[in-house]
Scaffold this motif. Sequence first.
Motif, PDB file in Angstrom:
ATOM      1  N   LYS A   2      73.343   6.551  43.876  1.00  0.00           N
ATOM      2  CA  LYS A   2      71.947   6.728  44.279  1.00  0.00           C
ATOM      3  C   LYS A   2      71.040   6.183  43.185  1.00  0.00           C
ATOM      4  O   LYS A   2      71.414   6.114  42.014  1.00  0.00           O
ATOM      5  CB  LYS A   2      71.649   8.207  44.519  1.00  0.00           C
ATOM      6  N   TYR A   3      69.816   5.810  43.601  1.00  0.00           N
ATOM      7  CA  TYR A   3      68.861   5.220  42.671  1.00  0.00           C
ATOM      8  C   TYR A   3      67.512   5.913  42.832  1.00  0.00           C
ATOM      9  O   TYR A   3      67.160   6.366  43.928  1.00  0.00           O
ATOM     10  CB  TYR A   3      68.719   3.714  42.926  1.00  0.00           C
ATOM     11  N   THR A   4      66.780   5.996  41.725  1.00  0.00           N
ATOM     12  CA  THR A   4      65.488   6.677  41.769  1.00  0.00           C
ATOM     13  C   THR A   4      64.535   6.025  40.790  1.00  0.00           C
ATOM     14  O   THR A   4      64.953   5.382  39.826  1.00  0.00           O
ATOM     15  CB  THR A   4      65.664   8.176  41.441  1.00  0.00           C
ATOM     16  N   ARG A   5      63.243   6.232  41.032  1.00  0.00           N
ATOM     17  CA  ARG A   5      62.233   5.669  40.136  1.00  0.00           C
ATOM     18  C   ARG A   5      62.139   6.516  38.875  1.00  0.00           C
ATOM     19  O   ARG A   5      62.218   7.742  38.922  1.00  0.00           O
ATOM     20  CB  ARG A   5      60.876   5.613  40.850  1.00  0.00           C
ATOM     21  N   LEU A   6      61.945   5.851  37.760  1.00  0.00           N
ATOM     22  CA  LEU A   6      61.836   6.541  36.485  1.00  0.00           C
ATOM     23  C   LEU A   6      60.378   6.867  36.205  1.00  0.00           C
ATOM     24  O   LEU A   6      59.572   5.988  35.876  1.00  0.00           O
ATOM     25  CB  LEU A   6      62.401   5.678  35.359  1.00  0.00           C
ATOM     26  N   GLY A   7      60.048   8.151  36.369  1.00  0.00           N
ATOM     27  CA  GLY A   7      58.678   8.599  36.145  1.00  0.00           C
ATOM     28  C   GLY A   7      57.685   7.810  36.978  1.00  0.00           C
ATOM     29  O   GLY A   7      57.913   7.549  38.156  1.00  0.00           O
ATOM     30  N   SER A   8      56.567   7.424  36.362  1.00  0.00           N
ATOM     31  CA  SER A   8      55.548   6.648  37.045  1.00  0.00           C
ATOM     32  C   SER A   8      55.686   5.162  36.764  1.00  0.00           C
ATOM     33  O   SER A   8      54.792   4.371  37.094  1.00  0.00           O
ATOM     34  CB  SER A   8      54.153   7.115  36.608  1.00  0.00           C
ATOM     35  N   SER A   9      56.806   4.763  36.164  1.00  0.00           N
ATOM     36  CA  SER A   9      57.028   3.365  35.832  1.00  0.00           C
ATOM     37  C   SER A   9      57.487   2.585  37.059  1.00  0.00           C
ATOM     38  O   SER A   9      57.686   3.148  38.139  1.00  0.00           O
ATOM     39  CB  SER A   9      58.087   3.234  34.730  1.00  0.00           C
ATOM     40  N   GLU A  10      57.689   1.296  36.883  1.00  0.00           N
ATOM     41  CA  GLU A  10      58.213   0.457  37.951  1.00  0.00           C
ATOM     42  C   GLU A  10      59.739   0.399  37.931  1.00  0.00           C
ATOM     43  O   GLU A  10      60.346  -0.254  38.780  1.00  0.00           O
ATOM     44  CB  GLU A  10      57.648  -0.961  37.818  1.00  0.00           C
ATOM     45  N   LEU A  11      60.344   1.085  36.986  1.00  0.00           N
ATOM     46  CA  LEU A  11      61.790   1.022  36.830  1.00  0.00           C
ATOM     47  C   LEU A  11      62.506   1.877  37.873  1.00  0.00           C
ATOM     48  O   LEU A  11      62.139   3.029  38.098  1.00  0.00           O
ATOM     49  CB  LEU A  11      62.193   1.497  35.433  1.00  0.00           C
ATOM     50  N   VAL A  12      63.514   1.321  38.489  1.00  0.00           N
ATOM     51  CA  VAL A  12      64.385   2.057  39.404  1.00  0.00           C
ATOM     52  C   VAL A  12      65.766   2.087  38.771  1.00  0.00           C
ATOM     53  O   VAL A  12      66.327   1.036  38.421  1.00  0.00           O
ATOM     54  CB  VAL A  12      64.431   1.396  40.789  1.00  0.00           C
ATOM     55  N   VAL A  13      66.312   3.284  38.602  1.00  0.00           N
ATOM     56  CA  VAL A  13      67.552   3.436  37.844  1.00  0.00           C
ATOM     57  C   VAL A  13      68.628   4.127  38.662  1.00  0.00           C
ATOM     58  O   VAL A  13      68.347   4.910  39.571  1.00  0.00           O
ATOM     59  CB  VAL A  13      67.305   4.248  36.552  1.00  0.00           C
ATOM     60  N   SER A  14      69.879   3.840  38.324  1.00  0.00           N
ATOM     61  CA  SER A  14      71.008   4.560  38.920  1.00  0.00           C
ATOM     62  C   SER A  14      71.030   5.963  38.355  1.00  0.00           C
ATOM     63  O   SER A  14      70.696   6.190  37.187  1.00  0.00           O
ATOM     64  CB  SER A  14      72.316   3.839  38.593  1.00  0.00           C
ATOM     65  N   GLU A  15      71.414   6.945  39.182  1.00  0.00           N
ATOM     66  CA  GLU A  15      71.394   8.323  38.701  1.00  0.00           C
ATOM     67  C   GLU A  15      72.525   8.599  37.713  1.00  0.00           C
ATOM     68  O   GLU A  15      72.498   9.617  37.012  1.00  0.00           O
ATOM     69  CB  GLU A  15      71.443   9.327  39.858  1.00  0.00           C
ATOM     70  N   ILE A  16      73.483   7.721  37.626  1.00  0.00           N
ATOM     71  CA  ILE A  16      74.477   7.757  36.556  1.00  0.00           C
ATOM     72  C   ILE A  16      74.144   6.612  35.606  1.00  0.00           C
ATOM     73  O   ILE A  16      74.097   5.451  36.006  1.00  0.00           O
ATOM     74  CB  ILE A  16      75.909   7.598  37.079  1.00  0.00           C
ATOM     75  N   ALA A  17      73.884   6.959  34.355  1.00  0.00           N
ATOM     76  CA  ALA A  17      73.572   5.953  33.345  1.00  0.00           C
ATOM     77  C   ALA A  17      74.722   5.847  32.357  1.00  0.00           C
ATOM     78  O   ALA A  17      75.411   6.831  32.082  1.00  0.00           O
ATOM     79  CB  ALA A  17      72.283   6.312  32.615  1.00  0.00           C
ATOM     80  N   PHE A  18      74.910   4.661  31.833  1.00  0.00           N
ATOM     81  CA  PHE A  18      75.989   4.409  30.882  1.00  0.00           C
ATOM     82  C   PHE A  18      75.460   4.671  29.475  1.00  0.00           C
ATOM     83  O   PHE A  18      74.590   3.949  28.982  1.00  0.00           O
ATOM     84  CB  PHE A  18      76.450   2.954  31.027  1.00  0.00           C
ATOM     85  N   GLY A  19      75.982   5.704  28.830  1.00  0.00           N
ATOM     86  CA  GLY A  19      75.635   5.988  27.447  1.00  0.00           C
ATOM     87  C   GLY A  19      76.576   5.249  26.515  1.00  0.00           C
ATOM     88  O   GLY A  19      77.772   5.519  26.493  1.00  0.00           O
ATOM     89  N   GLY A  20      76.036   4.311  25.753  1.00  0.00           N
ATOM     90  CA  GLY A  20      76.905   3.397  25.021  1.00  0.00           C
ATOM     91  C   GLY A  20      77.219   3.769  23.592  1.00  0.00           C
ATOM     92  O   GLY A  20      77.828   2.965  22.884  1.00  0.00           O
ATOM     93  N   MET A  21      76.841   4.941  23.124  1.00  0.00           N
ATOM     94  CA  MET A  21      76.964   5.277  21.711  1.00  0.00           C
ATOM     95  C   MET A  21      78.365   5.092  21.148  1.00  0.00           C
ATOM     96  O   MET A  21      78.541   4.679  20.005  1.00  0.00           O
ATOM     97  CB  MET A  21      76.501   6.716  21.464  1.00  0.00           C
ATOM     98  N   SER A  22      79.382   5.394  21.938  1.00  0.00           N
ATOM     99  CA  SER A  22      80.761   5.387  21.424  1.00  0.00           C
ATOM    100  C   SER A  22      81.557   4.154  21.816  1.00  0.00           C
ATOM    101  O   SER A  22      82.785   4.126  21.688  1.00  0.00           O
ATOM    102  CB  SER A  22      81.500   6.643  21.910  1.00  0.00           C
TER     103      SER A  22
END
Length: 299
Positions: A2-22
């Motif tokens: 699923k995808y959703t808008r990030l706040g009031s921005s124009e960005l649409v993001v997947s509800e699962i995000a890839f955290g790349g720290m490791s």
Amino acid sequence: MKYTRLGSSELVVSEIAFGGMSLQKDTATKLLQKAFDEGITLFDTADIYDQGENERLMGEALKDHRKEIVLATKVGNQERADGKGWDWNPTKGYILTSVEKSLKRLQTDYLDLYQLHGGTMDDPMDETIEAFELLKEQGKIRAYGISSIRPNVIEQYVNRSNIASVMMQYNLLDRRPEETCLELLHQHGISVLARGSVAKGLLAGKPADTYLNYTAEEVRAAAEAVQALSTNERNPAATAIRYALYPPAVAAAVVGVRTAEQLQDALRAGDASLGAEEYAELGAVLAANNYQEHRISAS
């Protein structure tokens, strides 16, 4: 996915995000490509991770998909001249200098989301906000946010800036955001990026241990509740991730991925759901914890 808008921005993001720290050099490209192929579009890193090498890995692996992804990184921790540690630096000058280095490492001429990597009440907040707003005007970033668990700092940015998101830890063993932050951000149309959703693996099969104010026995009870509600299609890791995704303020769960197994757990969560009764059942296992410091004064 699923995808959703990030706040009031124009960005649409997947509800699962890839955290790349490791991310590891030998497996980074394969994992990032697999994540993209499976529908993950939000990829998060920071300039502090592995002294910038993490950004370089992500930039190289994803350069062919640049227009199709939402690329997020963070700023605010300045490496000491001797390379032994970091100092907090949220000044305008440092942010404007740092963004150029991140852009180069990520092989791009703009960032989708630029996040302040922390924050204190003693920061020159107006100066910090001015830097992010200038970068938006220059087209070097599309939106900005903060990564913070401090309610009093978050409140200041809600009232004084145009942040699109707040990244904060949120999971069944860390329900502190439920007290004030989730509702505050939801009311103002600011999205939450939830990190730490499996609580260092304690909700996904690791041996019970203390966590925040909870004893090992309480952690075990929470993990057993997650296990009891899991299915063949939604394993404990996916169930824990879905818990963090349940509140309406949460736009995405930023799941740390180092192995193929962790990526598969994240993708399972993207295909799953958690009902209202299940969310309530999990929340009833332990009394919710609250922030003891950095509280909003009016609460």
